[in-house]
Design a protein around this motif. Structure first.
Motif, mmCIF file in Angstrom:
data_model
loop_
_atom_site.group_PDB
_atom_site.id
_atom_site.type_symbol
_atom_site.label_atom_id
_atom_site.label_comp_id
_atom_site.label_asym_id
_atom_site.label_seq_id
_atom_site.Cartn_x
_atom_site.Cartn_y
_atom_site.Cartn_z
ATOM 1 N N UNK A 1 -15.609 -39.952 -7.702
ATOM 2 C CA UNK A 1 -14.474 -39.496 -8.488
ATOM 3 C C UNK A 1 -13.842 -38.241 -7.871
ATOM 4 N N UNK A 2 -14.668 -37.351 -7.299
ATOM 5 C CA UNK A 2 -14.135 -36.165 -6.619
ATOM 6 C C UNK A 2 -13.327 -36.582 -5.387
ATOM 7 N N UNK A 3 -13.808 -37.583 -4.680
ATOM 8 C CA UNK A 3 -13.115 -38.043 -3.472
ATOM 9 C C UNK A 3 -11.737 -38.598 -3.829
ATOM 10 N N UNK A 4 -11.702 -39.383 -4.905
ATOM 11 C CA UNK A 4 -10.435 -39.984 -5.334
ATOM 12 C C UNK A 4 -9.443 -38.882 -5.731
ATOM 13 N N UNK A 5 -9.939 -37.906 -6.514
ATOM 14 C CA UNK A 5 -9.061 -36.837 -7.005
ATOM 15 C C UNK A 5 -8.564 -35.957 -5.859
ATOM 16 N N UNK A 6 -9.457 -35.638 -4.921
ATOM 17 C CA UNK A 6 -9.068 -34.755 -3.819
ATOM 18 C C UNK A 6 -8.089 -35.465 -2.891
ATOM 19 N N UNK A 7 -8.327 -36.735 -2.659
ATOM 20 C CA UNK A 7 -7.428 -37.500 -1.784
ATOM 21 C C UNK A 7 -6.046 -37.598 -2.417
ATOM 22 N N UNK A 8 -6.025 -37.778 -3.752
ATOM 23 C CA UNK A 8 -4.744 -37.898 -4.450
ATOM 24 C C UNK A 8 -3.904 -36.631 -4.313
ATOM 25 N N UNK A 9 -4.583 -35.489 -4.110
ATOM 26 C CA UNK A 9 -3.843 -34.231 -3.940
ATOM 27 C C UNK A 9 -3.627 -33.898 -2.466
ATOM 28 N N UNK A 10 -3.815 -34.880 -1.632
ATOM 29 C CA UNK A 10 -3.436 -34.727 -0.234
ATOM 30 C C UNK A 10 -4.493 -34.135 0.685
#
Lengths: 466, 112
Positions: A16-25
């Motif tokens: 979930x951290x990976x998804x969120x961090x990737x979404x913010x570039x």
């Protein structure tokens, strides 16, 4: 330039951290020891096994949804499977090993989502083949499609033994008895907390219904007191304990079985956090020594974050919500975290974490291990399995005044073996407390957090940004 | 479905003997053959060495330095109790290594 983030662990918090961090570039790298994402709770079997899953449908749906979302970002992140993170220093150097190679990663932020491991109170005979952790028996079922035994006794504290017993039954296995230390009634009257975790309560009741309708003998306040059998388990003696954890005389019952699946809660995988010099706190019901974090997972060392059970045992749903918040925080400029609109953007995740944490707090009363239980091992019982340190050897050291874990380690070798003390540290600390050790103390964490062959250390790729 | 499961549970009750088993029609699906000591082991593709040995009734994977038999404990790789000699290399965790055709697995005795 995009911020670089390395996440250690691909369980619910890490994914979930990976998804969120990737979404913010952010430029995200995930390292994980397994071949497939999911961590322990969402462990996946090899695709060829087409493993049936005996979890509740709602749990399976959560697992598929999160793993699916993680798989959809795989083409935009770097995902290193079968890779161990074995050292982390406060400089931000993360050392990883894969195959016969090692490498040093540096990043703008490192997120530790290393999860927890199972622990047990040692009892006579617990090193006999056939005694295993309840989650280990569950892992055999869900990722290997193998029943741990023909006739299994499940025991311990908290909700996991009930879940494991039910899943064994659903797989067509035989559960000879379910022995639990704490009655569910402990959490039963905390209605607001139960309501806040209602989806999990519903799942728990369904598991319990499976156990009850199968007619499995259920013993409350009973613990495994000893195991009979030399080459493998032939039976387990279950004994009733009082509120202090002391065995009540003449309460013993022998149950024939070939597997004893036991779980006495969890310990946080904190080796990397401690090695990096992060300020830690002790919380016995949430995994022992934990990195101190703020609401966005920031630790005392700038650039190092922690999330999920590694920052305090609270289960997969909290881990997923927290991973979102921490992944987002790691991805932005540190100054931005203080801005109200940053927090507002994470309101849903933060509220979910809050609500489910309240439920977990109530359930954690089930994980209490009264100190008297540590009197189960006898002189010959092995406490440190790697170095074969018996209770007698430990007690000699303790009565001689060697109470801090570091000293016990030097005098007895407990904690010096292959597992790096991860298996016996809780027991050593609890036994030291019985001998008057003033307070919980940590063993000084030293590299390596995993055994790494010297050849791999020598075979090191040039340091660089991921 | 529930009736089905319950019937199976009841017919299984009291069976303490025999070996643990694979789920499903495992014998038809077994397609990886490797050796343990002098024994031929049939495993399913994707099974770990530890799981395959367990499904074949083998629980003791190691005899430790003090002579104690040791088997699977954590099943996820952290405890190092299931160390075996795999293709002449000691200290491989049987629970972390996928069974491969032709693999030679030995029960580790002490250090090797």
């Amino acid at each position: 330039m995009a911020r670089s983030i390395v996440i250690v662990g691909a369980g619910p918090a890490g994914m979930s951290a990976a998804i969120a961090a990737q979404a913010r570039g952010a430029q995200v790298t995930v390292v994980d020891e397994a071949a497939r994402p999911g961590g322990q709770i969402y462990r996946q079997s090899h695709p060829a096994l087409k493993g049936a899953d005996f979890a509740e449908a709602s749990e399976r749906a959560r697992k598929e949804r999160l793993i699916g979302a993680f798989e959809r970002v795989l083409d935009r992140i770097e995902y290193r499977t079968e890779t161990s993170a074995f050292a982390l220093f406060k400089t931000g150097e993360l050392h990883i090993a894969s195959g016969s190679r090692t490498e040093v990663l540096r990043a703008d932020a490192i997120i530790l989502t290393t999860g927890v491991r199972e622990i047990a109170v040692p009892f006579p005979g617990w090193t006999t083949p056939g005694v295993m952790y309840a989650g280990g028996a569950q892992a055999l079922l869900k990722s290997q499609s193998v029943l741990a035994g023909r006739r299994i006794v499940v025991c311990g504290t908290g909700p996991l033994p009930i879940v494991v017993a039910a899943q064994i039954l659903r797989a067509g296995g035989s559960v000879a008895a379910l022995a639990t230390l704490n009655s569910l009634k402990v959490a039963g009257w905390q209605l607001p907390a139960l309501w806040s975790g209602r989806e999990l309560v519903r799942e728990g009741l369904r598991y319990l219904a499976t156990v009850i309708s199968a007619g499995v003998p259920r013993l409350s306040s009973y613990v495994p007191a000893r195991v009979n059998g030399r080459e493998q388990v032939e039976s387990v003696v279950l004994a009733r304990v009082d509120r202090c954890g002391v065995v009540i005389p003449r309460s013993e019952r022998e149950v024939a079985c070939d597997v004893v699946a036991v779980n006495y809660g969890f310990a946080a995988n904190n080796e990397l956090a401690a090695m990096a010099g992060i300020a830690m706190r002790h919380d016995p019901l949430r995994g022992g020594w934990l990195p101190i974090v703020d609401e966005f997972g920031r630790t005392s060392v700038a650039g190092i974050f922690a999330a999920g059970d590694a920052a305090g045992l609270r289960g997969a749903l909290v881990a997923e919500a927290e991973g979102q918040a921490v992944g987002a925080a790691a991805a932005v400029d540190p100054a931005e975290i203080a801005r109200p609109d940053f927090r507002a953007g994470l309101a849903v995740a933060l509220a979910a974490r809050e609500r489910l944490s309240a439920f977990q707090r109530a359930m954690q009363q089930l994980l209490l291990v009264p100190s008297g239980l540590w009197r189960l091992p006898t002189d010959e019982t092995i406490i440190c399995r790697c170095e074969n340190v018996t209770l007698a050897a430990l007690r000699d050291a303790l009565t001689a005044g060697h109470l801090p874990p570091n000293t016990i380690k030097r005098v007895t070798r407990a904690g010096m073996g292959w597992c790096g003390g991860r298996g016996c540290l809780q027991a050593v600390s609890a036994l030291a407390a019985l001998h008057g050790a003033p307070s919980a103390a940590m063993m000084t964490p030293r590299p390596l957090a995993r055994p790494i062959p010297l050849a791999s250390l020598a075979n090191r790729a040039a340091a660089g940004r991921p | 479905m529930w009736r089905d499961i319950l019937t199976r549970v009841r017919s299984d009750a009291g069976v303490a003997q025999g070996r643990p088993r694979n789920l499903g029609n495992s014998d038809d699906e077994a397609s990886v053959v490797f050796s343990f000591e002098d024994q031929q082991i049939n495993a399913r593709v994707g099974q770990s060495v530890a799981a395959a040995l367990l499904a074949n009734g083998i629980r003791t994977l190691r005899i430790d330095e003090a002579g104690n038999p040791k088997g699977i404990l954590c099943g996820i790789g952290y405890c190092f109790e299931c160390r075996c000699v795999i293709d002449d290399e000691p200290d491989r965790r049987a629970c972390m290594v996928d069974a491969k055709p032709g693999m030679r697995v030995r029960r580790q005795q002490g250090l090797a």
